[in-house]
Design a protein around this motif. Sequence first.
Motif, PDB file in Angstrom:
ATOM      1  N   TYR A 120      -9.259  -4.468  27.105  1.00  0.00           N
ATOM      2  CA  TYR A 120      -9.234  -3.368  26.131  1.00  0.00           C
ATOM      3  C   TYR A 120      -9.187  -3.861  24.688  1.00  0.00           C
ATOM      4  O   TYR A 120      -9.700  -3.203  23.794  1.00  0.00           O
ATOM      5  N   MET A 121      -8.609  -5.036  24.446  1.00  0.00           N
ATOM      6  CA  MET A 121      -8.587  -5.543  23.062  1.00  0.00           C
ATOM      7  C   MET A 121      -9.998  -5.871  22.583  1.00  0.00           C
ATOM      8  O   MET A 121     -10.303  -5.737  21.399  1.00  0.00           O
ATOM      9  N   GLY A 122     -10.869  -6.290  23.487  1.00  0.00           N
ATOM     10  CA  GLY A 122     -12.261  -6.559  23.130  1.00  0.00           C
ATOM     11  C   GLY A 122     -12.950  -5.330  22.566  1.00  0.00           C
ATOM     12  O   GLY A 122     -13.791  -5.432  21.670  1.00  0.00           O
ATOM     13  N   LEU A 123     -12.586  -4.157  23.073  1.00  0.00           N
ATOM     14  CA  LEU A 123     -13.155  -2.907  22.534  1.00  0.00           C
ATOM     15  C   LEU A 123     -12.716  -2.683  21.096  1.00  0.00           C
ATOM     16  O   LEU A 123     -13.515  -2.277  20.252  1.00  0.00           O
ATOM     17  N   PHE A 124     -11.447  -2.952  20.808  1.00  0.00           N
ATOM     18  CA  PHE A 124     -10.957  -2.833  19.431  1.00  0.00           C
ATOM     19  C   PHE A 124     -11.662  -3.832  18.520  1.00  0.00           C
ATOM     20  O   PHE A 124     -12.053  -3.500  17.399  1.00  0.00           O
ATOM     21  N   VAL A 125     -11.833  -5.060  19.006  1.00  0.00           N
ATOM     22  CA  VAL A 125     -12.530  -6.077  18.210  1.00  0.00           C
ATOM     23  C   VAL A 125     -13.950  -5.610  17.912  1.00  0.00           C
ATOM     24  O   VAL A 125     -14.408  -5.674  16.767  1.00  0.00           O
ATOM     25  N   PHE A 126     -14.653  -5.135  18.925  1.00  0.00           N
ATOM     26  CA  PHE A 126     -16.031  -4.669  18.738  1.00  0.00           C
ATOM     27  C   PHE A 126     -16.088  -3.506  17.743  1.00  0.00           C
ATOM     28  O   PHE A 126     -16.924  -3.492  16.838  1.00  0.00           O
ATOM     29  N   LEU A 127     -15.190  -2.553  17.896  1.00  0.00           N
ATOM     30  CA  LEU A 127     -15.162  -1.389  17.004  1.00  0.00           C
ATOM     31  C   LEU A 127     -14.922  -1.807  15.552  1.00  0.00           C
ATOM     32  O   LEU A 127     -15.705  -1.459  14.656  1.00  0.00           O
ATOM     33  N   PHE A 128     -13.865  -2.569  15.301  1.00  0.00           N
ATOM     34  CA  PHE A 128     -13.521  -2.910  13.921  1.00  0.00           C
ATOM     35  C   PHE A 128     -14.471  -3.936  13.302  1.00  0.00           C
ATOM     36  O   PHE A 128     -14.730  -3.892  12.106  1.00  0.00           O
ATOM     37  N   SER A 129     -15.013  -4.827  14.127  1.00  0.00           N
ATOM     38  CA  SER A 129     -16.002  -5.753  13.565  1.00  0.00           C
ATOM     39  C   SER A 129     -17.281  -5.006  13.225  1.00  0.00           C
ATOM     40  O   SER A 129     -17.941  -5.318  12.236  1.00  0.00           O
ATOM     41  N   SER A 130     -17.628  -3.991  14.014  1.00  0.00           N
ATOM     42  CA  SER A 130     -18.810  -3.181  13.711  1.00  0.00           C
ATOM     43  C   SER A 130     -18.597  -2.319  12.467  1.00  0.00           C
ATOM     44  O   SER A 130     -19.528  -2.129  11.683  1.00  0.00           O
ATOM     45  N   LEU A 131     -17.397  -1.807  12.306  1.00  0.00           N
ATOM     46  CA  LEU A 131     -17.117  -0.930  11.161  1.00  0.00           C
ATOM     47  C   LEU A 131     -17.021  -1.702   9.843  1.00  0.00           C
ATOM     48  O   LEU A 131     -17.570  -1.285   8.839  1.00  0.00           O
ATOM     49  N   TRP A 132     -16.268  -2.824   9.836  1.00  0.00           N
ATOM     50  CA  TRP A 132     -16.128  -3.542   8.565  1.00  0.00           C
ATOM     51  C   TRP A 132     -16.082  -5.063   8.685  1.00  0.00           C
ATOM     52  O   TRP A 132     -16.438  -5.746   7.734  1.00  0.00           O
ATOM     53  N   GLY A 133     -15.671  -5.613   9.783  1.00  0.00           N
ATOM     54  CA  GLY A 133     -15.516  -7.061   9.892  1.00  0.00           C
ATOM     55  C   GLY A 133     -16.800  -7.837   9.640  1.00  0.00           C
ATOM     56  O   GLY A 133     -16.815  -8.787   8.850  1.00  0.00           O
ATOM     57  N   ASN A 134     -17.883  -7.438  10.297  1.00  0.00           N
ATOM     58  CA  ASN A 134     -19.157  -8.143  10.117  1.00  0.00           C
ATOM     59  C   ASN A 134     -19.713  -7.966   8.709  1.00  0.00           C
ATOM     60  O   ASN A 134     -20.293  -8.893   8.146  1.00  0.00           O
ATOM     61  N   ARG A 135     -19.543  -6.783   8.142  1.00  0.00           N
ATOM     62  CA  ARG A 135     -20.046  -6.534   6.782  1.00  0.00           C
ATOM     63  C   ARG A 135     -19.302  -7.389   5.754  1.00  0.00           C
ATOM     64  O   ARG A 135     -19.908  -7.945   4.841  1.00  0.00           O
ATOM     65  N   ILE A 136     -18.006  -7.465   5.894  1.00  0.00           N
ATOM     66  CA  ILE A 136     -17.219  -8.265   4.949  1.00  0.00           C
ATOM     67  C   ILE A 136     -17.521  -9.751   5.145  1.00  0.00           C
ATOM     68  O   ILE A 136     -17.631 -10.499   4.169  1.00  0.00           O
ATOM     69  N   GLY A 137     -17.701 -10.178   6.396  1.00  0.00           N
ATOM     70  CA  GLY A 137     -18.083 -11.567   6.655  1.00  0.00           C
ATOM     71  C   GLY A 137     -19.422 -11.909   6.030  1.00  0.00           C
ATOM     72  O   GLY A 137     -19.593 -12.976   5.430  1.00  0.00           O
ATOM     73  N   ALA A 138     -20.396 -10.988   6.134  1.00  0.00           N
ATOM     74  CA  ALA A 138     -21.719 -11.202   5.523  1.00  0.00           C
ATOM     75  C   ALA A 138     -21.606 -11.238   4.000  1.00  0.00           C
ATOM     76  O   ALA A 138     -22.245 -12.062   3.337  1.00  0.00           O
ATOM     77  N   HIS A 139     -20.787 -10.367   3.443  1.00  0.00           N
ATOM     78  CA  HIS A 139     -20.582 -10.348   1.987  1.00  0.00           C
ATOM     79  C   HIS A 139     -19.972 -11.670   1.510  1.00  0.00           C
ATOM     80  O   HIS A 139     -20.388 -12.216   0.489  1.00  0.00           O
ATOM     81  N   PHE A 140     -18.987 -12.172   2.258  1.00  0.00           N
ATOM     82  CA  PHE A 140     -18.357 -13.445   1.916  1.00  0.00           C
ATOM     83  C   PHE A 140     -19.394 -14.566   1.919  1.00  0.00           C
ATOM     84  O   PHE A 140     -19.428 -15.396   1.009  1.00  0.00           O
ATOM     85  N   MET A 141     -20.254 -14.574   2.940  1.00  0.00           N
ATOM     86  CA  MET A 141     -21.282 -15.607   3.031  1.00  0.00           C
ATOM     87  C   MET A 141     -22.254 -15.508   1.858  1.00  0.00           C
ATOM     88  O   MET A 141     -22.582 -16.505   1.235  1.00  0.00           O
ATOM     89  N   HIS A 142     -22.698 -14.302   1.515  1.00  0.00           N
ATOM     90  CA  HIS A 142     -23.643 -14.140   0.406  1.00  0.00           C
ATOM     91  C   HIS A 142     -23.018 -14.540  -0.927  1.00  0.00           C
ATOM     92  O   HIS A 142     -23.708 -15.049  -1.810  1.00  0.00           O
ATOM     93  N   ARG A 143     -21.735 -14.322  -1.065  1.00  0.00           N
ATOM     94  CA  ARG A 143     -21.031 -14.698  -2.293  1.00  0.00           C
ATOM     95  C   ARG A 143     -20.962 -16.209  -2.493  1.00  0.00           C
ATOM     96  O   ARG A 143     -20.942 -16.697  -3.610  1.00  0.00           O
ATOM     97  N   HIS A 144     -20.901 -16.944  -1.379  1.00  0.00           N
ATOM     98  CA  HIS A 144     -20.750 -18.396  -1.428  1.00  0.00           C
ATOM     99  C   HIS A 144     -21.955 -19.125  -0.842  1.00  0.00           C
ATOM    100  O   HIS A 144     -21.846 -20.286  -0.461  1.00  0.00           O
ATOM    101  N   LYS A 145     -23.075 -18.455  -0.773  1.00  0.00           N
ATOM    102  CA  LYS A 145     -24.274 -18.958  -0.094  1.00  0.00           C
ATOM    103  C   LYS A 145     -24.711 -20.334  -0.590  1.00  0.00           C
ATOM    104  O   LYS A 145     -24.634 -20.642  -1.766  1.00  0.00           O
TER     105      LYS A 145
END
Length: 159
Positions: free
Chosen positions: A55-80
């Motif tokens: 069940y924790m995997g579902l929470f990880v998937f939900l929150f990474s889809s909502l903001w985790g992946n976007r913030i990770g991508a933003h961090f990468m673009h900032r320091h590309k």
Amino acid sequence: MPKTKSQGVVFGLLMSYFMAYGMEVFNVAIKMGYGTDLSQMPNAVFLGALKEASYMGLFVFLFSSLWGNRIGAHFMHRHKTENSYLNRLLRQAGTVGIMCPTMSMVAAILFNLLMGGAPFSQIIAIWIGTVLKNFPIAFFWNMYGAAPLTHRVFQKIYA
């Protein structure tokens, strides 16, 4: 790497569950009293971790889809950089940097307040303690375990 939306969902689910399982192995071992001496943990840790990761995997998937992946991508673009491998590591680091505090809050609420009976007035202290305990493991598990495993399994599925 995913090329379609459906491949992105498969990749996200794989990463979410590999991360959740690795983190739950660590946390279940601690709950069982093995603390920093994980070399003595029994095989029962792996089954307990599988139950919680289900069940924790579902929470990880939900929150990474909502903001985790976007913030990770933003961090990468900032320091590309010019190095694509380093860019991938930057994205992973950015994602772990937001997902560890997010999932630590979920764990603090689920395991300490709802199941453990701790008073809600202690949520901030429990959350900070959970982040401090889990961040180093989350970072290195992502970099050297979950991400390479996810990429390998994903490539096998879509080869």
